[in-house]
Design an enzyme around this catalytic site. Sequence first.
Site, short mmCIF file in Angstrom:
data_model
loop_
_atom_site.label_atom_id
_atom_site.label_comp_id
_atom_site.label_asym_id
_atom_site.label_seq_id
_atom_site.Cartn_x
_atom_site.Cartn_y
_atom_site.Cartn_z
N ASP A 191 0.85 -1.19 0.00
CA ASP A 191 0.00 0.00 0.00
C ASP A 191 0.88 1.24 0.00
O ASP A 191 1.61 1.50 0.96
CB ASP A 191 -0.88 -0.01 1.26
CG ASP A 191 -1.85 1.15 1.27
OD1 ASP A 191 -2.96 1.00 0.74
OD2 ASP A 191 -1.49 2.23 1.79
N TYR A 200 3.29 9.64 -0.21
CA TYR A 200 4.33 8.94 0.57
C TYR A 200 5.72 9.13 -0.07
O TYR A 200 6.73 8.77 0.52
CB TYR A 200 4.06 7.43 0.67
CG TYR A 200 2.77 7.03 1.36
CD1 TYR A 200 1.96 7.95 2.03
CD2 TYR A 200 2.37 5.69 1.37
CE1 TYR A 200 0.78 7.54 2.63
CE2 TYR A 200 1.20 5.28 1.99
CZ TYR A 200 0.41 6.22 2.60
OH TYR A 200 -0.76 5.81 3.21
N LYS A 209 -2.72 6.00 -4.08
CA LYS A 209 -3.80 6.94 -3.76
C LYS A 209 -3.50 8.30 -4.39
O LYS A 209 -2.34 8.74 -4.38
CB LYS A 209 -3.92 7.13 -2.23
CG LYS A 209 -3.90 5.82 -1.47
CD LYS A 209 -4.05 6.01 0.02
CE LYS A 209 -3.69 4.72 0.75
NZ LYS A 209 -2.24 4.49 0.93
N HIS A 256 -7.47 9.94 -1.78
CA HIS A 256 -6.82 9.86 -0.47
C HIS A 256 -7.60 10.53 0.66
O HIS A 256 -7.46 10.17 1.82
CB HIS A 256 -5.41 10.49 -0.55
CG HIS A 256 -4.45 9.92 0.43
ND1 HIS A 256 -3.12 9.75 0.16
CD2 HIS A 256 -4.60 9.47 1.70
CE1 HIS A 256 -2.51 9.22 1.21
NE2 HIS A 256 -3.39 9.05 2.16
N GLN A 289 -10.49 3.05 3.01
CA GLN A 289 -9.32 2.83 3.87
C GLN A 289 -9.30 3.91 4.95
O GLN A 289 -9.23 5.10 4.64
CB GLN A 289 -8.03 2.90 3.04
CG GLN A 289 -6.82 2.59 3.91
CD GLN A 289 -5.48 2.65 3.18
OE1 GLN A 289 -4.59 3.39 3.60
NE2 GLN A 289 -5.34 1.91 2.11
N ARG A 330 9.82 -7.26 12.78
CA ARG A 330 8.44 -6.79 12.97
C ARG A 330 7.59 -7.07 11.73
O ARG A 330 6.41 -7.38 11.84
CB ARG A 330 8.44 -5.30 13.27
CG ARG A 330 9.00 -4.98 14.64
CD ARG A 330 9.05 -3.49 14.82
NE ARG A 330 9.48 -3.12 16.16
CZ ARG A 330 9.73 -1.86 16.52
NH1 ARG A 330 9.57 -0.87 15.64
NH2 ARG A 330 10.11 -1.58 17.73
P1 A2P Z 1 9.06 0.50 12.69
O1 A2P Z 1 8.80 0.86 11.26
O2 A2P Z 1 10.30 1.15 13.22
O3 A2P Z 1 8.99 -0.98 12.96
P2 A2P Z 1 1.00 1.75 12.16
O4 A2P Z 1 1.12 0.71 11.11
O5 A2P Z 1 -0.12 1.55 13.12
O6 A2P Z 1 1.01 3.18 11.62
O7 A2P Z 1 2.30 1.64 13.12
C1 A2P Z 1 3.54 1.88 12.61
C2 A2P Z 1 4.49 2.13 13.75
O8 A2P Z 1 4.55 0.97 14.61
C3 A2P Z 1 5.88 2.35 13.25
O9 A2P Z 1 6.48 3.31 14.11
C4 A2P Z 1 6.55 0.99 13.38
O10 A2P Z 1 7.91 1.17 13.60
C5 A2P Z 1 5.86 0.41 14.59
N1 A2P Z 1 5.69 -1.06 14.51
C6 A2P Z 1 5.34 -1.78 13.43
N2 A2P Z 1 5.23 -3.09 13.75
C7 A2P Z 1 5.54 -3.19 15.06
C8 A2P Z 1 5.60 -4.29 15.96
N3 A2P Z 1 5.33 -5.52 15.58
N4 A2P Z 1 5.96 -4.01 17.24
C9 A2P Z 1 6.24 -2.76 17.65
N5 A2P Z 1 6.18 -1.67 16.84
C10 A2P Z 1 5.83 -1.90 15.55
#
Ligand code: A2P
Length: 272
Positions: A45, A50, A75, A108, A160, A235
């Site tokens: 996405d 972005y 978008k 968007h 979205q 992550r």
């Molecule tokens: P990073 O890119 O450093 O991993 P959202 O998708 O809700 O906008 O959240 C994105 C934020 O959450 C980013 O700052 C990302 O940081 C962090 N993030 C993504 N996955 C995880 C995870 N599994 N555990 C903790 N933080 C996460």
Amino acid sequence: MIPDLKLNNGHKIPQIGLGTWQMMFGRTCRKAVKTALDQGYRHFDTAQVYFNEQHVGRAIRDSGIPRSEIFLTTKIWRGRISDKGVLPSFKKSLKKLQTDYVDLLLLHFPVSPDKRRAGWQKLEELHNAGQARSIGVSNYTITHLEELLEHCTVKPAVNQVELHVFLQQPELLSFCRKHDIAIEAYSPLAHGHGLDNATLQAIAQKYQRTTAQIMLRWLVEQGLIILPKSSHPERIQQNFQVFDFKLDKDDMKQIKRLERNLRTCWDPTNVE
Ligand code: A2P
């Protein structure tokens, strides 16, 4: 195996996609997309605003995975949602993405009524020409959707919106379900807020998962499409592993109580 959901036009969409907001740097973005592809993600996405369409496009191209196996969304940015703005900006997006179609194209944000109406007509043109297999909107409230449903020829496939345990939007969910509009949850981790929440931590411990996985699973349980963003390999992998366990009724009840109308991004509710 990642489930596909069916959109109201019959096209399939993988239930999880990699969100790429705030991945502006080329190397970081390409590495994240490559890691995700290696992990099994097939849904990405992006958005004009972005500033990474070129990086997403290149990483997909470099992977050698056939385009037909990837679900790609972009978008149209706010200032380009108009009679004259959509088509030229979409052409540039396709070039950056190194493809001749997108799987999903969204407006968007609900800009002014006349512009969003004209913008939607342009999306319908792109859909009819096969350049946007599905079309939809982002950040639309019930009021904006009602207006769109009144004049559209092609019904939006997707809305979205920001949606997570702290912003549950039950009325919007039931409206979209009633009208067969799929909801994609952006910032499904509340942009990292509340990962230390005690209720979530207790549930996470019960399943030997992380709080992030509990937040994502709560959305998956409701049949929503999730778009977690991460640029960290562990992550990216962790966020993908939310299809092999289930939350029980009591967990769902406890999470329901976490609602606090927390918006980490935009608030479109005051947009006419
Ligand atoms: P990073 O890119 O450093 O991993 P959202 O998708 O809700 O906008 O959240 C994105 C934020 O959450 C980013 O700052 C990302 O940081 C962090 N993030 C993504 N996955 C995880 C995870 N599994 N555990 C903790 N933080 C996460």
